[in-house]
Write a protein that holds these residues in place. Structure first.
Motif, mmCIF file in Angstrom:
data_model
loop_
_atom_site.group_PDB
_atom_site.id
_atom_site.type_symbol
_atom_site.label_atom_id
_atom_site.label_comp_id
_atom_site.label_asym_id
_atom_site.label_seq_id
_atom_site.Cartn_x
_atom_site.Cartn_y
_atom_site.Cartn_z
ATOM 1 N N PHE A 93 0.830 -1.202 0.000
ATOM 2 C CA PHE A 93 0.000 0.000 0.000
ATOM 3 C C PHE A 93 0.868 1.258 0.000
ATOM 4 C CE2 PHE A 93 -2.522 3.330 2.026
ATOM 5 C CZ PHE A 93 -3.707 3.252 1.296
ATOM 6 N N LEU A 94 1.904 1.252 0.815
ATOM 7 C CA LEU A 94 2.810 2.401 0.843
ATOM 8 C C LEU A 94 3.508 2.571 -0.510
ATOM 9 C CD1 LEU A 94 4.500 2.178 4.366
ATOM 10 C CD2 LEU A 94 2.542 3.551 3.664
ATOM 11 N N LYS A 95 3.878 1.451 -1.109
ATOM 12 C CA LYS A 95 4.545 1.497 -2.411
ATOM 13 C C LYS A 95 3.624 2.117 -3.460
ATOM 14 C CE LYS A 95 6.731 -1.522 -5.854
ATOM 15 N NZ LYS A 95 7.084 -2.941 -6.186
ATOM 16 N N MET A 96 2.350 1.737 -3.440
ATOM 17 C CA MET A 96 1.388 2.273 -4.401
ATOM 18 C C MET A 96 1.182 3.776 -4.207
ATOM 19 S SD MET A 96 -1.485 -0.772 -4.288
ATOM 20 C CE MET A 96 -2.676 0.286 -5.100
ATOM 21 N N ASN A 97 1.482 4.252 -3.025
ATOM 22 C CA ASN A 97 1.314 5.670 -2.730
ATOM 23 C C ASN A 97 2.646 6.426 -2.711
ATOM 24 O OD1 ASN A 97 -1.694 6.389 -1.825
ATOM 25 N ND2 ASN A 97 -1.239 4.280 -1.198
ATOM 26 N N GLY A 98 3.658 5.842 -3.358
ATOM 27 C CA GLY A 98 4.937 6.507 -3.512
ATOM 28 C C GLY A 98 5.804 6.554 -2.275
ATOM 29 N N LEU A 99 5.566 5.632 -1.314
ATOM 30 C CA LEU A 99 6.341 5.648 -0.075
ATOM 31 C C LEU A 99 7.133 4.354 0.142
ATOM 32 C CD1 LEU A 99 3.667 7.245 2.294
ATOM 33 C CD2 LEU A 99 5.604 8.385 1.177
ATOM 34 N N ALA A 100 7.504 3.706 -0.945
ATOM 35 C CA ALA A 100 8.258 2.457 -0.835
ATOM 36 C C ALA A 100 9.591 2.663 -0.130
ATOM 37 C CB ALA A 100 8.486 1.854 -2.224
ATOM 38 N N HIS A 101 10.149 3.856 -0.232
ATOM 39 C CA HIS A 101 11.464 4.134 0.361
ATOM 40 C C HIS A 101 11.449 4.035 1.886
ATOM 41 C CE1 HIS A 101 9.289 7.962 0.498
ATOM 42 N NE2 HIS A 101 10.066 8.262 1.545
ATOM 43 N N LEU A 102 10.271 4.103 2.492
ATOM 44 C CA LEU A 102 10.195 4.026 3.951
ATOM 45 C C LEU A 102 10.640 2.662 4.475
ATOM 46 C CD1 LEU A 102 6.842 5.901 4.697
ATOM 47 C CD2 LEU A 102 9.195 6.759 4.860
#
Length: 209
Positions: A88-97
């Motif tokens: 879900f984070l990846k889909m929202n551009g937060l995969a780097h977290l």
């Protein structure tokens, strides 16, 4: 009846088998025993302290084996999963977290991962999905015997106790398919045959009378 305050073995096994739940979502430590009910994720005891520090209004933490569990909390875990949250984070551009390979996770990293508008969107979505879950409720509830609904029962009475009613000349009443089995049991095949002959004979008598 739901099994409140108890994590059932079948539910625990299902949670552990969810993709990504074989290791801590934050530091990749294997066999995590602590959970975020809020996000439906698993993590190790070291990372659990950092999650607790966020406060229960952000992240509600429970031990899989030591704490009590409510059915709705178990449903959130079954509907969640470590990989599901990362995706879900990846889909929202937060995969780097979750891009760090370090096994040391700072509190700042935990805050970035779980205290954001995207994180809040996910946990609200998870809660709604859990509330609407029915297929896996068998993991949480005792088996029940299906009872005939009052509407069905009323309909059965109004229509003569079933379909295809048959006249019984011995009682002067109509019987349904289920009662017919009683006739065969109590009177035997011969009795049923006599009943049929009586009806036919009565019909012929009325015709020529």
């Amino acid at each position: 009846m739901a099994y409140d305050n108890k994590m059932t073995p079948s539910a625990l096994e299902s949670i552990r088998l969810i993709k990504g739940n074989d290791q801590c979502i934050d530091c990749s430590h294997p066999h995590p025993d602590w959970a975020s009910v809020t996000f439906g994720t698993l993590f190790c005891i070291d990372c659990s302290g950092k999650h607790r520090s966020l406060g229960v209004h952000i992240d509600f933490v429970r031990s899989l084996v030591m704490d009590s569990w409510e059915s709705k909390q178990i449903l959130q875990m079954i509907h969640g999963g470590n990989d599901a949250y990362k995706e879900f984070l990846k889909m929202n551009g937060l995969a780097h977290l979750f891009g760090s390979t370090s096994t040391i996770v700072t509190r700042e990293e935990i805050i970035a991962r779980y205290d954001s508008s995207v994180a809040r969107e996910y946990k609200e979505s998870l809660k709604k999905r859990a509330l609407g879950l029915s297929g896996n409720s068998i993991l949480l509830e005792e088996p029940t015997v299906e009872k005939e609904s009052s509407a069905s029962k009323t309909n059965r009475v109004m229509t003569g106790f079933g379909s295809d009613p048959t006249y019984d000349p011995k009682t002067g009443r109509f019987i349904d398919q289920s009662s017919r089995s009683d006739l065969l049991t109590n009177g035997g095949i011969v009795g049923a045959t006599v009943a049929v002959v009586a009806v036919v004979g009565y019909a012929i008598f009325k015709h020529y009378a």
